[in-house]
Design a protein around this motif. Sequence first.
Motif, PDB file in Angstrom:
ATOM      1  N   UNK A  69      25.836-108.176 -64.494  1.00 25.98           N
ATOM      2  CA  UNK A  69      24.513-108.771 -64.659  1.00 25.98           C
ATOM      3  C   UNK A  69      23.677-108.573 -63.403  1.00 25.98           C
ATOM      4  N   UNK A  70      24.300-108.789 -62.253  1.00 31.35           N
ATOM      5  CA  UNK A  70      23.579-108.648 -60.977  1.00 31.35           C
ATOM      6  C   UNK A  70      23.098-107.206 -60.785  1.00 31.35           C
ATOM      7  N   UNK A  71      23.959-106.250 -61.083  1.00 34.03           N
ATOM      8  CA  UNK A  71      23.608-104.838 -60.950  1.00 34.03           C
ATOM      9  C   UNK A  71      22.414-104.475 -61.830  1.00 34.03           C
ATOM     10  N   UNK A  72      22.483-104.867 -63.096  1.00 31.40           N
ATOM     11  CA  UNK A  72      21.426-104.508 -64.032  1.00 31.40           C
ATOM     12  C   UNK A  72      20.122-105.240 -63.724  1.00 31.40           C
ATOM     13  N   UNK A  73      20.219-106.475 -63.254  1.00 33.17           N
ATOM     14  CA  UNK A  73      19.014-107.226 -62.898  1.00 33.17           C
ATOM     15  C   UNK A  73      18.288-106.558 -61.736  1.00 33.17           C
ATOM     16  N   UNK A  74      19.044-106.101 -60.746  1.00 30.04           N
ATOM     17  CA  UNK A  74      18.431-105.401 -59.612  1.00 30.04           C
ATOM     18  C   UNK A  74      17.826-104.073 -60.052  1.00 30.04           C
ATOM     19  N   UNK A  75      18.542-103.344 -60.889  1.00 29.56           N
ATOM     20  CA  UNK A  75      18.017-102.061 -61.363  1.00 29.56           C
ATOM     21  C   UNK A  75      16.748-102.264 -62.187  1.00 29.56           C
ATOM     22  N   UNK A  76      16.720-103.319 -62.980  1.00 31.24           N
ATOM     23  CA  UNK A  76      15.535-103.573 -63.799  1.00 31.24           C
ATOM     24  C   UNK A  76      14.333-103.908 -62.920  1.00 31.24           C
ATOM     25  N   UNK A  77      14.561-104.705 -61.871  1.00 28.21           N
ATOM     26  CA  UNK A  77      13.483-104.997 -60.916  1.00 28.21           C
ATOM     27  C   UNK A  77      12.850-103.716 -60.391  1.00 28.21           C
ATOM     28  N   UNK A  78      13.687-102.739 -60.084  1.00 29.00           N
ATOM     29  CA  UNK A  78      13.187-101.478 -59.556  1.00 29.00           C
ATOM     30  C   UNK A  78      12.496-100.660 -60.645  1.00 29.00           C
ATOM     31  N   UNK A  79      13.072-100.659 -61.849  1.00 29.36           N
ATOM     32  CA  UNK A  79      12.533 -99.830 -62.931  1.00 29.36           C
ATOM     33  C   UNK A  79      11.115-100.225 -63.298  1.00 29.36           C
ATOM     34  N   UNK A  80      10.854-101.527 -63.411  1.00 29.33           N
ATOM     35  CA  UNK A  80       9.519-101.968 -63.843  1.00 29.33           C
ATOM     36  C   UNK A  80       8.462-101.691 -62.788  1.00 29.33           C
ATOM     37  N   UNK A  81       8.887-101.411 -61.572  1.00 28.59           N
ATOM     38  CA  UNK A  81       7.959-101.110 -60.474  1.00 28.59           C
ATOM     39  C   UNK A  81       7.969 -99.620 -60.117  1.00 28.59           C
ATOM     40  N   UNK A  82       8.522 -98.803 -61.004  1.00 31.62           N
ATOM     41  CA  UNK A  82       8.488 -97.367 -60.810  1.00 31.62           C
ATOM     42  C   UNK A  82       9.393 -96.844 -59.733  1.00 31.62           C
ATOM     43  N   UNK A  83      10.513 -97.555 -59.476  1.00 36.91           N
ATOM     44  CA  UNK A  83      11.396 -97.177 -58.381  1.00 36.91           C
ATOM     45  C   UNK A  83      12.719 -96.580 -58.847  1.00 36.91           C
TER      46      UNK A  83
ATOM     47  N   UNK B 288       3.364-107.959 -72.691  1.00 34.04           N
ATOM     48  CA  UNK B 288       3.509-106.848 -71.748  1.00 34.04           C
ATOM     49  C   UNK B 288       3.396-107.410 -70.336  1.00 34.04           C
ATOM     50  N   UNK B 289       4.264-106.986 -69.443  1.00 34.16           N
ATOM     51  CA  UNK B 289       4.212-107.467 -68.071  1.00 34.16           C
ATOM     52  C   UNK B 289       3.551-106.437 -67.157  1.00 34.16           C
ATOM     53  N   UNK B 290       2.779-106.964 -66.205  1.00 31.59           N
ATOM     54  CA  UNK B 290       2.219-106.158 -65.144  1.00 31.59           C
ATOM     55  C   UNK B 290       2.799-106.621 -63.816  1.00 31.59           C
ATOM     56  N   UNK B 291       3.136-105.701 -62.943  1.00 30.29           N
ATOM     57  CA  UNK B 291       3.765-106.028 -61.663  1.00 30.29           C
ATOM     58  C   UNK B 291       2.916-105.504 -60.513  1.00 30.29           C
ATOM     59  N   UNK B 292       2.638-106.374 -59.548  1.00 30.55           N
ATOM     60  CA  UNK B 292       1.893-105.968 -58.369  1.00 30.55           C
ATOM     61  C   UNK B 292       2.774-105.092 -57.490  1.00 30.55           C
ATOM     62  N   UNK B 293       2.286-103.913 -57.177  1.00 33.31           N
ATOM     63  CA  UNK B 293       2.989-103.005 -56.275  1.00 33.31           C
ATOM     64  C   UNK B 293       1.946-102.521 -55.271  1.00 33.31           C
ATOM     65  N   UNK B 294       1.934-103.138 -54.104  1.00 36.73           N
ATOM     66  CA  UNK B 294       0.882-102.848 -53.142  1.00 36.73           C
ATOM     67  C   UNK B 294      -0.458-103.265 -53.724  1.00 36.73           C
ATOM     68  N   UNK B 295      -1.415-102.367 -53.711  1.00 39.74           N
ATOM     69  CA  UNK B 295      -2.727-102.664 -54.284  1.00 39.74           C
ATOM     70  C   UNK B 295      -2.863-102.247 -55.728  1.00 39.74           C
ATOM     71  N   UNK B 296      -1.775-101.824 -56.353  1.00 42.61           N
ATOM     72  CA  UNK B 296      -1.810-101.362 -57.740  1.00 42.61           C
ATOM     73  C   UNK B 296      -1.057-102.332 -58.644  1.00 42.61           C
ATOM     74  N   UNK B 297      -1.177-102.088 -59.933  1.00 47.04           N
ATOM     75  CA  UNK B 297      -0.428-102.866 -60.929  1.00 47.04           C
ATOM     76  C   UNK B 297       0.351-101.888 -61.802  1.00 47.04           C
ATOM     77  N   UNK B 298       1.638-102.144 -61.968  1.00 45.36           N
ATOM     78  CA  UNK B 298       2.499-101.302 -62.793  1.00 45.36           C
ATOM     79  C   UNK B 298       2.732-101.985 -64.135  1.00 45.36           C
TER      80      UNK B 298
END
Length: 304
Positions: free
Chosen positions: A274-288, A37-47
């Motif tokens: 691939x580029x489109x989905x990679x960018x969208x995934x970056x946002x998705x895992x961080x709640x964006x 499971x991955x956790x992502x730093x988003x400001x002072x929180x972890x997603x």
Amino acid sequence: MTPGTYWIDGRLVTDTEGAASLSAHGLHYGYGVFEGIRGYAVGGDVALFRLDDHLRRFERSAQILGIPLGHSGAEITQAVISLTERAGFGDCYIRPMAFYGGGPLGMGTAGRAAHVAVLVDEWEQERFDSEPERIRVAVSTWRRPGPDTLPLQAKTTGMYLNSVLGKREAHASGADDALFLTQEGLVADASGANVFTVSGGVLRTPPRSTGVLCGITRDTVMELAVGNGLRVVEEPVTLADLLTADEVFLTGTGLEIRPVEAIGDSVYGCGPTTRLLAHDYQKAVRGEVDGLRDRVTWLRRDTP
């Protein structure tokens, strides 16, 4: 790994206290299950992305192997949350595990205690502006086992011996990862990731019937693709299909979305899909990403 970032059988322990017995059944025979499971730093929180889905798969894997977890899903979820907050990392990787412990040597599990453990480690992940790092892949001489040899839909520890052998072979040839074929010669997956091809704007990925582990990241990518108006097809993929595709990329919790630079003499690079989905995934895992915000579990971060 810092002391105090392990949870085993309901208690927090240090690295030394949590060491498995040298006679542990899981160590000798690879009879265990795990999750990543991955956790992502988003400001002072972890997603934490899709925590519930990961832990449901963990429970299913243990059930398939007949390993009694001895803790409810709610208890294991709380262990993951508490341990991750206590560790104080930003970007991190969380690994729940279940295995049989020490006892007389032998393959039988009767009379052995089953253990459930969780570890958290720091895993830095930089966000990219243009595209993710590309990797080179080599077709492995090792084949994936057939569906009648191992429970392929359980995320088991012993099954990854096949992946390690393929990855070592790939590294020896100068590649970054291995691509595995099934016993029938169809495309299966990479050492720890699912495979997608893009041809004529259509995404294709091997179906569950091929014996691949249907990854959580794989599922997310298909959802993102459909949300972008792309067509996704789950069907058998031949090596010829792969080598003549416009784009090829890998998906996995640890790997995220990684474009394949080349497989042998076939060169792909990082294409627009691939580029489109990679960018969208970056946002998705961080709640964006709207529609996927409810897949994120937000934790506070204990920083010194």
